[in-house]
Every structure is written in structure tokens, then in C-alpha cells.
Design a protein around this motif. Structure first.
Motif, short mmCIF file in Angstrom:
data_model
loop_
_atom_site.label_atom_id
_atom_site.label_comp_id
_atom_site.label_asym_id
_atom_site.label_seq_id
_atom_site.Cartn_x
_atom_site.Cartn_y
_atom_site.Cartn_z
N ALA A 205 -35.63 2.66 -27.02
CA ALA A 205 -34.50 3.73 -26.96
C ALA A 205 -33.58 2.97 -27.92
O ALA A 205 -32.72 4.18 -28.65
CB ALA A 205 -33.96 3.43 -25.26
N ASP A 206 -33.15 2.01 -27.58
CA ASP A 206 -32.26 1.01 -28.39
C ASP A 206 -32.76 1.77 -30.03
O ASP A 206 -31.38 1.53 -30.90
CB ASP A 206 -31.73 -0.27 -28.41
CG ASP A 206 -32.78 -0.32 -28.45
OD1 ASP A 206 -32.81 -1.24 -29.79
OD2 ASP A 206 -33.92 -0.76 -27.63
N ARG A 207 -33.50 2.22 -30.70
CA ARG A 207 -33.38 1.40 -32.03
C ARG A 207 -33.99 4.02 -31.96
O ARG A 207 -33.95 4.54 -33.03
CB ARG A 207 -34.81 1.78 -32.24
CG ARG A 207 -35.10 -0.39 -32.56
CD ARG A 207 -36.10 -0.67 -32.85
NE ARG A 207 -36.57 -1.85 -32.99
CZ ARG A 207 -35.25 -2.61 -32.98
NH1 ARG A 207 -34.61 -2.46 -34.75
NH2 ARG A 207 -35.72 -4.62 -33.55
N ASN A 208 -34.22 4.22 -31.09
CA ASN A 208 -33.89 6.02 -31.71
C ASN A 208 -33.07 6.75 -30.68
O ASN A 208 -32.73 8.11 -31.22
CB ASN A 208 -34.46 6.32 -29.60
CG ASN A 208 -36.66 5.63 -30.60
OD1 ASN A 208 -36.58 5.12 -31.67
ND2 ASN A 208 -37.43 6.43 -29.95
N THR A 209 -31.81 6.25 -30.16
CA THR A 209 -30.79 6.66 -29.97
C THR A 209 -30.19 7.32 -30.85
O THR A 209 -30.20 6.44 -32.25
CB THR A 209 -29.82 5.85 -29.33
OG1 THR A 209 -29.11 6.63 -28.69
CG2 THR A 209 -29.70 4.28 -29.77
N ARG A 210 -28.84 8.04 -30.94
CA ARG A 210 -28.52 8.78 -32.19
C ARG A 210 -26.47 8.23 -31.22
O ARG A 210 -25.58 8.70 -32.63
CB ARG A 210 -27.83 10.35 -32.51
CG ARG A 210 -29.33 10.59 -33.15
CD ARG A 210 -29.37 10.22 -34.72
NE ARG A 210 -30.75 10.40 -35.32
CZ ARG A 210 -30.37 9.34 -36.41
NH1 ARG A 210 -29.93 8.38 -36.63
NH2 ARG A 210 -31.90 10.52 -37.27
N ILE A 211 -26.17 8.04 -30.12
CA ILE A 211 -25.11 7.99 -29.77
C ILE A 211 -24.83 6.40 -28.86
O ILE A 211 -23.82 5.58 -29.02
CB ILE A 211 -24.98 8.60 -28.14
CG1 ILE A 211 -26.22 8.13 -27.28
CG2 ILE A 211 -24.57 10.33 -29.30
CD1 ILE A 211 -25.50 9.32 -26.04
N GLY A 212 -25.63 5.11 -29.05
CA GLY A 212 -26.10 4.43 -28.31
C GLY A 212 -25.89 3.99 -27.56
O GLY A 212 -26.57 4.57 -26.31
N GLY A 243 -32.99 -7.15 -36.24
CA GLY A 243 -32.89 -5.56 -36.52
C GLY A 243 -31.37 -5.29 -36.32
O GLY A 243 -30.56 -4.77 -36.88
N HIS A 244 -31.43 -5.76 -35.46
CA HIS A 244 -30.21 -5.14 -34.26
C HIS A 244 -28.37 -6.82 -35.11
O HIS A 244 -28.67 -7.48 -35.27
CB HIS A 244 -29.73 -5.30 -32.71
CG HIS A 244 -30.56 -3.96 -32.69
ND1 HIS A 244 -29.57 -2.85 -32.68
CD2 HIS A 244 -31.41 -3.85 -31.91
CE1 HIS A 244 -30.70 -1.98 -31.64
NE2 HIS A 244 -31.60 -2.39 -31.76
N SER A 245 -26.95 -6.02 -34.98
CA SER A 245 -26.58 -7.03 -34.93
C SER A 245 -26.26 -7.37 -33.36
O SER A 245 -26.60 -6.78 -32.75
CB SER A 245 -24.59 -6.13 -35.68
OG SER A 245 -24.74 -5.02 -34.77
N ALA A 246 -25.09 -8.38 -33.41
CA ALA A 246 -24.59 -8.77 -32.20
C ALA A 246 -23.40 -6.84 -31.28
O ALA A 246 -23.81 -7.26 -29.93
CB ALA A 246 -23.63 -9.96 -32.44
N GLU A 247 -23.47 -6.67 -32.06
CA GLU A 247 -22.38 -5.74 -31.17
C GLU A 247 -23.64 -4.14 -30.72
O GLU A 247 -23.89 -3.96 -29.93
CB GLU A 247 -22.03 -4.62 -32.16
CG GLU A 247 -20.17 -5.84 -32.50
CD GLU A 247 -20.66 -6.82 -33.33
OE1 GLU A 247 -21.62 -6.32 -34.19
OE2 GLU A 247 -20.37 -7.33 -33.80
N THR A 248 -24.65 -4.43 -31.25
CA THR A 248 -25.68 -3.25 -31.23
C THR A 248 -26.66 -3.68 -30.44
O THR A 248 -27.50 -2.46 -29.80
CB THR A 248 -26.04 -2.55 -32.52
OG1 THR A 248 -27.04 -2.87 -33.40
CG2 THR A 248 -25.09 -2.10 -33.08
N ARG A 249 -27.28 -4.94 -30.25
CA ARG A 249 -28.07 -5.33 -29.76
C ARG A 249 -28.29 -5.16 -27.94
O ARG A 249 -26.77 -5.47 -27.23
CB ARG A 249 -28.26 -7.13 -29.57
CG ARG A 249 -29.55 -8.03 -29.36
CD ARG A 249 -29.53 -9.00 -29.20
NE ARG A 249 -29.39 -9.55 -30.82
CZ ARG A 249 -28.70 -10.01 -31.79
NH1 ARG A 249 -27.49 -10.44 -31.10
NH2 ARG A 249 -28.71 -10.14 -32.87
N PRO A 250 -29.15 -4.69 -27.85
CA PRO A 250 -28.88 -3.93 -26.11
C PRO A 250 -29.61 -5.22 -24.48
O PRO A 250 -29.70 -6.15 -25.43
CB PRO A 250 -30.71 -3.32 -25.87
CG PRO A 250 -31.49 -3.60 -27.23
CD PRO A 250 -30.40 -3.76 -27.87
#
Length: 283
Positions: A205-212, A243-250
Motif C-alpha cells: 500500500a505504501d508503494r501504490n499510494t499517491r497521498i501517503g 527504497g523508502h526514506s526515513a520520512e516515508t517508511r511505513p
């Protein structure tokens, strides 16, 4: 404050990766999907202890090399808890295929994701490799795990289905959320699940989202998949989210809350978390 969610006893994480320790299993490549530090099987178990995960399926990472060594080592040490998905090339020997099968490998992963019309990676197992490998892995009871977007699956399905294999589609068919769950190609994907020849992982879901986070725009896709074919669905964390940053890692609690919101029926959740993985991966 929301209480923490735990998986039921026997719950399976059907999609995670391991890397290292680097003194034994050094990174094989550099790039977005190569870990900057080790994430070992023992690190995975520490996460499982917090989430209540009992079993899991290692998806061998391109960044860990094409010899499958780190994953093979983990399976040999923890055979009751683990199964795996390999990266293979057509020149793999029958002896090595038998070794991998005996250790608990159940599939080969094929990367068919494109970006701007081009493959996101030329590493790993290609579709042409799969065609050559298909008869040999079919004899050993393996399936093909495809990282492919629903529109590309719609275009490729006729040729794919000539192969003597079943298919597991990664990350809800990697359909980006703004495409819409009513898109004909996504709907065709959910119809394929009903045939019994296709499975999918409600992961990514974290890779398919457009809104985070908390990934609300992916929820309609997850619901549509489960409604279409609850017997053909498994769940995965995609840890460690390379592949995620610290800010976007789920956050894993966010991922589990999304699962509970989209699959509110406990019996269906248990099917997805326990019974379906046991059937697909022969636990």
C-alpha cells in the motif's frame, strides 16, 4: 491512543526481504533496492515478535545477489518458520533446483514492472528467463511470482497462461491508486483471481499510494480484491521497506490497521493470514 494490533497465532508475513550480515552475504548491487545496512533474519524475527507473526516467506532480494545464498541459509536454519521465493537464471542446474526445493523455495520472482515504458530493473529473473525455466520449476511444484502492473498483466496474460504455472501477483498488481479501482484492467485482474490460477498479496500500500500514510487511497483496491476472491489472497509487510526514506517508511501498525479496516470480518482475515498461506506455501 490506539491499541497495538497483533496477528493471530499462525499468522504469516508472505512478503519480506533479508540482507546480510554483510560479512557473510555482501550486497551484490547498488541502487534503490539495495539495503544500506543489514536486515537479517533475526531482525525479521524481532519484528515478528512485536507483530505476532508466526511464519513468513522471504522474497529473495535482487540486492542480495542471484545465488539466493542468504535466503537459502535462513531456510536451512529455520525450516518450520520459513518458505521463500528465488531469483533464477535458466542455466541453474537441476541439482541446485532440487536443493532449493528441498530447502523450502516455492517460486521464482519475475520483475515486469516498467517506468516510462522501460523495465525498472534488468536484474533478477526476466520474462524470457521464466519461459525457459517454466517446465523445470513446474515439475518441482513451484509457481511464478510476478511484480507487474494490472495493465501490463492484461496485455501479457494470454502468453503467460500458456506456461504450466500458477501466478502470484505482487502488491495488489502494483496499480497506482490514482488509476482507480474501477479501471477495466484492474477489474480484469480481480476476475483472474476467481479462476484459482492467480493469487495476490495485499501488500505494498505504501508503494501504490499517491497521498501517503495511512494509505486510504489504496483501501478500495484491497477491498475489491478480497471481495472478488478471498481464497486467493495473502498478506505481506514488505519489510524492511528498502527504497523508502526515513520520512516515508511505513509504520507496521498503520499497515495492520489498514488490513483490519479493509477486511473487518475475522474469519476472512484468518483465512488470508493463516489458511491461504499454508495452502500456497505448504506450511
Amino acid at each position: 491512543m490506539q491499541s497495538e494490533i497483533r496477528l493471530p497465532e499462525g499468522g504469516c508475513d508472505c512478503h519480506f526481504h533479508i540482507y546480510g550480515p554483510f560479512d557473510r552475504f555482501p550486497p551484490a548491487t547498488e541502487g534503490r533496492f539495495t539495503a544500506a545496512r543489514p536486515f537479517t533474519i533475526e531482525d525479521a524475527f524481532a519484528l515478528w515478535n512485536r507483530l505476532g507473526v508466526t511464519r513468513g516467506v522471504i522474497v529473495h532480494a535482487v540486492g542480495s545477489g542471484e545465488d539466493n545464498a542468504v535466503t537459502y541459509d535462513a531456510l536451512r536454519r529455520y525450516p518450520d518458520r520459513l518458505r521463500a521465493v528465488a531469483i533464477l537464471k535458466p542455466d541453474v542446474s537441476d541439482r541446485r533446483l532440487d536443493e532449493l526445493t528441498d530447502a523450502g523455495f516455492k517460486a521464482v520472482r519475475v520483475t515486469m514492472i516498467r517506468q516510462d515504458g522501460k523495465p525498472v530493473s534488468t536484474l533478477g529473473t526476466s520474462y524470457d528467463d521464466l519461459v525457459k525455466l517454466a517446465p523445470r520449476i513446474a515439475e518441482r511444484g513451484w509457481h511464478a511470482q510476478l511484480w507487474i502492473e494490472s495493465s501490463d498483466l492484461a496485455a501479457a496474460a494470454a502468453e503467460l497462461e500458456k506456461l504450466p504455472l500458477n501466478f502470484v501477483i505482487d502488491h495488489m498488481s502494483r496499480t497506482m491508486a490514482d488509476k482507480g479501482h474501477e479501471h477495466p484492467d484492474f477489474r480484469a485482474f480481480t476476475e483472474r483471481l476467481k479462476t484459482g490460477r492467480y493469487w495476490t498479496k495485499i501488500s505494498g500500500a505504501d508503494r501504490n499510494t499517491r497521498i501517503g500514510s495511512p494509505y486510504a487511497d489504496t483501501a478500495p483496491f484491497m477491498r475489491a480484491i478480497v471481495q472478488a476472491a478471498p481464497d486467493q489472497v495473502v498478506w505481506g509487510s514488505d519489510w524492511p521497506h528498502v527504497g523508502h526514506s526515513a520520512e516515508t517508511r511505513p509504520d507496521h501498525q498503520v499497515l495492520l490497521r489498514l488490513l483490519h479496516e479493509c477486511v473487518p470480518d475475522e474469519a476472512t482475515r484468518r483465512k488470508i493470514l493463516i489458511a491461504n498461506p499454508a495452502r500456497l506455501y505448504n506450511f
